[in-house]
Design a protein around this motif. Structure first.
Motif, mmCIF file in Angstrom:
data_model
loop_
_atom_site.group_PDB
_atom_site.id
_atom_site.type_symbol
_atom_site.label_atom_id
_atom_site.label_comp_id
_atom_site.label_asym_id
_atom_site.label_seq_id
_atom_site.Cartn_x
_atom_site.Cartn_y
_atom_site.Cartn_z
ATOM 1 N N TRP A 109 10.248 7.881 1.466
ATOM 2 C CA TRP A 109 10.124 7.391 2.966
ATOM 3 C C TRP A 109 11.374 7.173 3.306
ATOM 4 O O TRP A 109 12.785 6.493 3.248
ATOM 5 C CB TRP A 109 9.336 5.766 2.796
ATOM 6 N N THR A 111 13.669 4.608 5.975
ATOM 7 C CA THR A 111 13.303 2.873 7.369
ATOM 8 C C THR A 111 14.120 3.305 8.575
ATOM 9 O O THR A 111 13.541 3.983 9.888
ATOM 10 C CB THR A 111 14.367 1.961 7.023
ATOM 11 N N GLY A 115 9.458 6.273 8.779
ATOM 12 C CA GLY A 115 8.112 6.236 7.876
ATOM 13 C C GLY A 115 8.472 7.519 6.868
ATOM 14 O O GLY A 115 9.710 7.755 6.673
ATOM 15 N N ARG A 116 7.398 8.012 6.454
ATOM 16 C CA ARG A 116 7.356 9.172 5.676
ATOM 17 C C ARG A 116 7.707 10.831 6.284
ATOM 18 O O ARG A 116 6.956 10.785 7.663
ATOM 19 C CB ARG A 116 6.154 8.578 5.046
ATOM 20 N N ILE A 178 12.093 5.350 -1.142
ATOM 21 C CA ILE A 178 11.898 4.512 -0.520
ATOM 22 C C ILE A 178 13.476 4.644 -0.388
ATOM 23 O O ILE A 178 14.458 4.177 -1.822
ATOM 24 C CB ILE A 178 11.267 3.071 -0.313
ATOM 25 N N ASN A 180 16.035 2.717 2.590
ATOM 26 C CA ASN A 180 15.668 1.424 3.080
ATOM 27 C C ASN A 180 17.120 1.780 3.845
ATOM 28 O O ASN A 180 17.681 0.913 3.941
ATOM 29 C CB ASN A 180 15.280 0.732 2.566
ATOM 30 N N TYR A 250 7.199 -1.228 2.087
ATOM 31 C CA TYR A 250 7.268 -0.046 2.446
ATOM 32 C C TYR A 250 6.934 0.895 1.468
ATOM 33 O O TYR A 250 5.727 1.777 2.004
ATOM 34 C CB TYR A 250 8.849 0.831 2.693
ATOM 35 N N GLU A 253 2.885 0.230 1.786
ATOM 36 C CA GLU A 253 2.229 0.658 3.558
ATOM 37 C C GLU A 253 2.161 2.535 2.914
ATOM 38 O O GLU A 253 1.918 2.888 4.498
ATOM 39 C CB GLU A 253 3.649 0.167 4.483
ATOM 40 N N SER A 254 3.089 2.843 2.302
ATOM 41 C CA SER A 254 3.453 4.469 2.162
ATOM 42 C C SER A 254 1.933 5.039 0.908
ATOM 43 O O SER A 254 2.634 6.430 1.136
ATOM 44 C CB SER A 254 5.123 4.898 2.151
#
Length: 257
Positions: A109, A111, A115-116, A178, A180, A250, A253-254
């Motif tokens: 992921w 940011t 997204g992914r 992630i 970020n 995140y 969400e992913s």
């Protein structure tokens, strides 16, 4: 498989470090220690210091804005168990990079990219370069960081090429994280200095493909990478999400956590 792990990070932003890396469950629980190297003049100097300050067999070099989802260390154990059978002499492992055929592989992921990106892969795949957000090193492989490489670029490619030159394996496996990260604008003079260093050091094995373009013997590849970064600023900015958001959001969400 019981892992002897430690994490090394180069940090210049305590708030970013606390929001992301230090909130990773395997770190927050005290399961995996973190060696923070602050205000180093280059990534390789920070990582060389971190390697000297730790003793674990598996050293994970992670950006301060990386978050490891819950259970990531268990996935790493499974990956390493398989990799030990396939390549007992492996030296470097990462979550994303460029395959030997020149394709991006991995699952992360981002940011800054909205997204992914990438996709889950099956078995680990050999690579010619990796993204620097997470680099996993096997200490007993005997690799060292080149502290002459300036700034904070290209060191993932450099350590992979160092491993390959030593007859050791470098791989990407299914280890989603992630990142970020904040929106990135242009490739500046610091990137140019790192690129030129890599041109000189690895001249005999070029071209090498990286996640930010191709390294060749000639300057055209650098010019093309910079032009592409300039041309895509507007589009990339439209994709970027807020890096001040809790990375656990995140991760949820992913589907990574």
């Amino acid at each position: 498989m019981t892992l002897d792990l430690s994490i090394v990070t180069a940090s210049n932003n305590q708030a970013c470090l606390e929001l992301n890396l230090m909130e990773s469950p395997m770190i927050k629980s005290g399961q995996v220690p973190v060696q923070v190297e602050r205000d180093a003049p280059s990534a390789t100097i920070a990582y060389a210091r971190g390697l000297a300050a730790t003793t674990s067999e598996i050293v994970i070099y992670a950006h301060q804005d990386v978050y490891f989802p819950r259970g990531w260390e268990d996935q790493l154990a499974r990956v390493l168990n398989d990799l030990e059978d396939r390549d007992p002499d492996w030296a470097i492992l990462a979550c994303c990079g460029i395959s030997v055929t020149g394709n991006f592989i991995g699952d992360v992921w981002s940011t800054s990219l909205g997204g992914r990106i990438g996709a889950p892969i099956g078995d680990a795949q050999p690579v010619q370069s990796i993204d620097e957000l997470v680099i996993i090193m096997r200490r007993s492989a005997g690799l060292t960081w080149d502290t002459e490489l300036p700034n904070f670029h290209m060191y993932g490619t450099d350590i992979v090429q160092t491993a390959l030159a030593a007859g050791r394996g470098a791989w990407v496996a299914n280890l989603p994280v992630i990142h970020n990260d904040s929106f990135h604008t242009r490739l500046g003079a610091d990137f140019t200095a790192s690129f030129r260093y890599m041109q000189r050091k690895w001249r005999t094995v070029l071209p090498v493909y990286t996640t930010v373009g191709k390294i060749t013997r000639w300057g055209i590849a650098l010019a093309l990478s910079k032009r592409e970064a300039r041309k895509s600023i507007g589009y990339r900015k439209s994709l970027a999400l807020d890096p001040s958001v809790d990375p656990r959001q995140y991760a949820a969400e992913s589907g990574m956590e």
